[in-house]
Design a protein around this motif. Sequence first.
Motif, PDB file in Angstrom:
ATOM      1  N   LEU A   1     -10.614 -34.199  10.244  1.00 44.37           N
ATOM      2  CA  LEU A   1      -9.904 -35.451  10.537  1.00 44.37           C
ATOM      3  C   LEU A   1     -10.191 -36.441   9.435  1.00 44.37           C
ATOM      4  O   LEU A   1     -11.302 -36.557   8.962  1.00 44.37           O
ATOM      5  N   ASN A   2      -9.189 -37.170   9.043  1.00 44.77           N
ATOM      6  CA  ASN A   2      -9.378 -38.233   8.066  1.00 44.77           C
ATOM      7  C   ASN A   2      -9.475 -39.558   8.803  1.00 44.77           C
ATOM      8  O   ASN A   2      -8.495 -40.262   8.977  1.00 44.77           O
ATOM      9  N   LEU A   3     -10.690 -39.848   9.284  1.00 43.97           N
ATOM     10  CA  LEU A   3     -10.891 -41.084  10.023  1.00 43.97           C
ATOM     11  C   LEU A   3     -11.468 -42.137   9.090  1.00 43.97           C
ATOM     12  O   LEU A   3     -12.428 -41.869   8.386  1.00 43.97           O
ATOM     13  N   PRO A   4     -10.908 -43.320   9.094  1.00 41.44           N
ATOM     14  CA  PRO A   4     -11.438 -44.368   8.212  1.00 41.44           C
ATOM     15  C   PRO A   4     -12.876 -44.701   8.598  1.00 41.44           C
ATOM     16  O   PRO A   4     -13.231 -44.742   9.772  1.00 41.44           O
ATOM     17  N   GLY A   5     -13.712 -44.878   7.608  1.00 38.68           N
ATOM     18  CA  GLY A   5     -15.092 -45.270   7.864  1.00 38.68           C
ATOM     19  C   GLY A   5     -16.022 -44.131   8.224  1.00 38.68           C
ATOM     20  O   GLY A   5     -17.185 -44.345   8.501  1.00 38.68           O
ATOM     21  N   MET A   6     -15.552 -42.903   8.241  1.00 37.10           N
ATOM     22  CA  MET A   6     -16.420 -41.785   8.626  1.00 37.10           C
ATOM     23  C   MET A   6     -16.845 -41.022   7.405  1.00 37.10           C
ATOM     24  O   MET A   6     -16.147 -40.855   6.489  1.00 37.10           O
TER      25      MET A   6
ATOM     26  N   LYS B   1      -6.180 -34.682  18.626  1.00 38.50           N
ATOM     27  CA  LYS B   1      -7.448 -34.522  17.914  1.00 38.50           C
ATOM     28  C   LYS B   1      -8.388 -35.684  18.213  1.00 38.50           C
ATOM     29  O   LYS B   1      -9.586 -35.486  18.392  1.00 38.50           O
ATOM     30  N   ALA B   2      -7.856 -36.881  18.241  1.00 38.09           N
ATOM     31  CA  ALA B   2      -8.680 -38.057  18.533  1.00 38.09           C
ATOM     32  C   ALA B   2      -9.290 -37.953  19.928  1.00 38.09           C
ATOM     33  O   ALA B   2     -10.458 -38.290  20.135  1.00 38.09           O
ATOM     34  N   GLN B   3      -8.515 -37.459  20.883  1.00 45.53           N
ATOM     35  CA  GLN B   3      -9.022 -37.281  22.243  1.00 45.53           C
ATOM     36  C   GLN B   3     -10.123 -36.220  22.263  1.00 45.53           C
ATOM     37  O   GLN B   3     -11.140 -36.383  22.928  1.00 45.53           O
ATOM     38  N   GLN B   4      -9.930 -35.135  21.516  1.00 46.03           N
ATOM     39  CA  GLN B   4     -10.951 -34.087  21.432  1.00 46.03           C
ATOM     40  C   GLN B   4     -12.233 -34.641  20.813  1.00 46.03           C
ATOM     41  O   GLN B   4     -13.335 -34.333  21.272  1.00 46.03           O
ATOM     42  N   VAL B   5     -12.082 -35.469  19.779  1.00 47.66           N
ATOM     43  CA  VAL B   5     -13.251 -36.070  19.136  1.00 47.66           C
ATOM     44  C   VAL B   5     -13.969 -36.994  20.123  1.00 47.66           C
ATOM     45  O   VAL B   5     -15.202 -36.991  20.207  1.00 47.66           O
ATOM     46  N   GLN B   6     -13.211 -37.753  20.881  1.00 47.14           N
ATOM     47  CA  GLN B   6     -13.815 -38.663  21.860  1.00 47.14           C
ATOM     48  C   GLN B   6     -14.606 -37.878  22.904  1.00 47.14           C
ATOM     49  O   GLN B   6     -15.727 -38.240  23.243  1.00 47.14           O
TER      50      GLN B   6
ATOM     51  N   LEU C   1     -18.282 -32.655  14.220  1.00 48.23           N
ATOM     52  CA  LEU C   1     -17.362 -33.057  15.278  1.00 48.23           C
ATOM     53  C   LEU C   1     -16.028 -33.532  14.719  1.00 48.23           C
ATOM     54  O   LEU C   1     -14.970 -33.204  15.247  1.00 48.23           O
ATOM     55  N   THR C   2     -16.075 -34.306  13.631  1.00 47.53           N
ATOM     56  CA  THR C   2     -14.852 -34.896  13.101  1.00 47.53           C
ATOM     57  C   THR C   2     -14.277 -34.096  11.938  1.00 47.53           C
ATOM     58  O   THR C   2     -13.340 -34.543  11.301  1.00 47.53           O
TER      59      THR C   2
END
Length: 115
Positions: free
Chosen positions: A110-115, A24-29, A106-107
């Motif tokens: 996903l539970n991304l810190p700071g987003m 998922k992180a790669q897809q987000v990138q 886009l994200t």
Amino acid sequence: MAKPGQGFGFGLGKMKELTEAFKKAQQVQEGAKKLQEDLDLLEVEGEAGGGLVKVILSGNQEPRRAVISPDVLGEGADVVSQLVTEAMQDAYNKSTTTMREKMEELTGGLNLPGM
């Protein structure tokens, strides 16, 4: 000490979660790179004075152009300056909102810190 067969404290389920998170992180990138390109092509218009002054930014908040109506020029430099400032702020606010919405799309999920 870990019991035999437990490895470092996380089993296959955790490894699968970690692998999925990396995917998922790669897809987000990859999506972020495309988003930057899309935002660069996007034009966001801010205005003031009922449209007498317009400022156009890219979706990445790069200034593109300003349009000042001849009708406002007789009002003096102070008025024109104020209207240009208000139009820039309007364009900036719209651009920021657009960028935030696109990043949330886009994200999403996903539970991304700071987003």
